[in-house]
Design an enzyme around this catalytic site. Structure first.
Site, PDB file in Angstrom:
ATOM      1  N   HIS A   1      90.010 -14.898 -61.939  1.00 52.17           N
ATOM      2  CA  HIS A   1      90.881 -15.921 -61.351  1.00 52.17           C
ATOM      3  C   HIS A   1      91.258 -15.555 -59.909  1.00 52.17           C
ATOM      4  CE1 HIS A   1      94.083 -19.079 -61.640  1.00 52.17           C
ATOM      5  NE2 HIS A   1      94.668 -18.305 -60.740  1.00 52.17           N
ATOM      6  N   GLU A   2      91.767 -14.353 -59.730  1.00 49.08           N
ATOM      7  CA  GLU A   2      92.216 -13.950 -58.384  1.00 49.08           C
ATOM      8  C   GLU A   2      91.025 -13.818 -57.437  1.00 49.08           C
ATOM      9  OE1 GLU A   2      95.322 -14.254 -57.830  1.00 49.08           O
ATOM     10  OE2 GLU A   2      95.935 -14.311 -59.931  1.00 49.08           O
TER      11      GLU A   2
ATOM     12  N   HIS B   1      90.466 -17.143 -55.919  1.00 49.44           N
ATOM     13  CA  HIS B   1      91.377 -17.393 -54.783  1.00 49.44           C
ATOM     14  C   HIS B   1      90.874 -16.651 -53.541  1.00 49.44           C
ATOM     15  CE1 HIS B   1      94.607 -19.654 -56.634  1.00 49.44           C
ATOM     16  NE2 HIS B   1      94.828 -18.753 -57.555  1.00 49.44           N
TER      17      HIS B   1
ATOM     18  N   GLU C   1      94.062 -23.550 -56.337  1.00 47.29           N
ATOM     19  CA  GLU C   1      93.995 -23.322 -57.780  1.00 47.29           C
ATOM     20  C   GLU C   1      92.666 -23.851 -58.350  1.00 47.29           C
ATOM     21  OE1 GLU C   1      96.408 -21.428 -58.523  1.00 47.29           O
ATOM     22  OE2 GLU C   1      96.007 -21.301 -60.661  1.00 47.29           O
TER      23      GLU C   1
HETATM   24 ZN    ZN Z   1      96.051 -19.032 -59.286  1.00 48.35          ZN
END
Ligand code: ZN
Length: 505
Positions: A269-270, A273, A299
């Site tokens: 997830h990170e 980003h 997101e």
């Molecule tokens: Zn996030």
């Protein structure tokens, strides 16, 4: 064309950005390596640096120069005589400058002070499961947010002004038109899933050595092409991504011995980003344009990598043999297919941050519905706990026994962050709408994921999304990439396909 004024404006913008990144460095250090005794001193350092960053953001010379270049609040891109890139620069800088300067100093200071008290009250209230002790603080934060929206201006109601901070151009009405049908379809899907036999997911609760998990975390971020020459992975209590410089994007995670999936998917997830932040082109770097188009678009990137790619069958058909190798003796009796089923198990739960792909957006929709009613005057702060329970029952079919597991579970409201939650669910919608175009352009995407070749989807995202930074509003970007306005259909169609197969619906 006033080139001197433009050059000076870029200089002031860079100075502003530099100081906010110095503040990010101090915060990153605070969350990762700061020794406990140093916390108080760090708070003073941060307050000082943030003061300087704020001064630079509201420097009246920025206002004068924007005006001299024809950029006003009603015509932010100027008079049209500049090239497109510079017009976008003026538009975004004007937006940020207006946001920063339209709040009176006394309100900013009052909010900062009350937010500190309110957060402390929230921590205590959550611990004691005592909403009543927190509600006076929350009432104050709602009233500050209302004043903030008045200062910024809004389309129809104060909530629009708050939404615009995170999703430029988004309104309550637009989000409701997306979320209302989304909630209906998700509830119906959830009902069908709940009636089907649940997959065996106990394998995820086995003990996985943390040092192996850390090796796997570093491996996956590198496989996803996170450039370690331009960033790092460290540990913190809550995973996050932060940008410390033009060539310096940091991510964090944490590992639990008995929840291997949590650490792994946090890293993915990170990394999503971070790839976005690292993907802004040279021409935008060091300027206000080198940022996500919105929080929801940011997101969309993290969720694409985490869920659409990272929780796909193709991804695990390719990766599972290596994972089983790393965890020899732990995963010997598990195959790729049953692992894939385990990481996609759906179960309505009380806590948003633990939610699966199907129920996650329902948690967010609950908060959106409560926030819009709070700001329309339809709901009082004191009625929130009951409204929360009713909303959980209606949307997810489960109800918390305590307010600690209910209305008090998230920190955001205590800080006065209203209008922030919708971005989490919008990210799912943006992401799947991008993906619908990506699979047309890369018809062999499943084969690529199976082979662990992530460079083609990354290059596609760089070219179609990252390259533009903040040069488009979220709605413009989605229209440009997919040829259609934002819709919830792509996301729900994807979930229905995926879970019909997984649960044999
Ligand atoms: Zn996030």
């Amino acid at each position: 064309m006033n080139l001197d004024a433009l050059a000076e404006l870029h200089r002031l913008d860079r100075a502003r950005l530099r100081m906010s990144r110095v503040s990010n460095i101090l915060q990153w250090d605070q969350e990762t390596y700061l020794p406990p005794e140093a916390v108080e001193g760090r708070a003073d350092q941060l307050a000082d640096i943030e003061g300087v960053a704020h001064q630079r953001a509201v420097d009246p010379r920025i206002g004068t120069l924007l005006e001299s270049l024809g950029s006003t609040s009603s015509a932010p891109a100027g008079d049209g005589s500049l090239p497109a890139l510079e017009r976008d620069f003026l538009r975004v800088l004007r937006h940020d400058y207006d946001r920063a300067t339209k709040l009176p100093q006394d309100l900013v200071e009052e909010m900062a002070r009350d937010a500190g008290l309110s957060q402390a009250a929230w921590v205590a209230a959550r611990k004691a499961d005592d909403f009543a002790s927190f509600s006076p603080h929350l009432r104050k934060m709602v009233s500050h947010a209302r004043r903030k929206a008045q200062c910024w201006g809004f389309v129809q109601n104060p909530y629009d002004g708050l939404l615009d901070q995170h999703e430029p151009g988004m309104t309550e009405g637009r989000i409701a038109s997306l979320f209302d049908p989304l909630a209906e379809r998700l509830r119906s899907l959830l009902k069908r899933i709940s009636a089907a036999p649940a997959p065996e997911a106990s394998v995820l609760g086995r003990e996985f050595p943390v040092s192996d998990q850390a090796d796997e975390g570093r491996a996956i971020m590198e496989d996803l092409r996170f450039d370690l020459g331009r960033g790092r992975l460290d540990l913190s209590a809550h995973p996050f991504t932060t940008t410390l410089g033009d060539q310096d994007v940091r991510i964090t995670t944490r590992y639990f011995p008995r929840n291997m999936a949590s650490g792994f998917f946090s890293v993915v997830h990170e990394t999503g980003h971070a790839l976005y932040e690292l993907g802004f082109p040279q021409e935008l770097r060091g300027s206000c344009l080198a940022d996500g188009a919105s929080m929801g678009i940011h997101e969309s990137q993290s969720r694409l990598w985490e869920n659409v790619i990272g929780r796909s069958r193709a991804f695990w058909l390719g990766r599972f043999p290596r994972l089983a190798q790393r965890y020899r003796g732990i995963l010997d009796d598990v195959d790729a297919e049953s692992f894939y089923r385990a990481i996609n198990a759906v179960k309505p739960s009380l806590i948003r941050v633990d939610a699966d792909e199907v129920t996650y957006s329902l948690h967010v929709i609950l908060r959106f519905n409560l926030e819009r009613r709070l700001f329309s005057g339809d709901l009082e702060v004191d009625d929130l706990p009951a409204a929360w329970r009713a909303g959980m029952r209606e949307l997810l079919g489960v109800e918390p026994d305590t307010d600690a597991d209910g209305v008090l579970q998230d920190v955001h409201w205590s800080m006065g962050a209203f209008g922030y939650f919708p971005s989490y669910a919008l990210g799912n919608l943006y992401g799947l709408q991008f993906w619908s175009t990506l699979v047309q352009d890369l018809p062999d995407i499943e084969e690529l994921l199976r082979r662990g070749d992530f460079s083609r989807p990354l290059d596609w995202l760089r070219d179609r999304v990252h390259r533009l930074g903040r040069r488009r509003t979220p709605e413009e970007l989605i229209q440009e990439v997919s040829g259609r306005p934002l819709s919830a259909d792509f996301f729900v169609d994807y979930l229905e396909r995926k879970y019909a197969d997984l649960y044999r619906l």
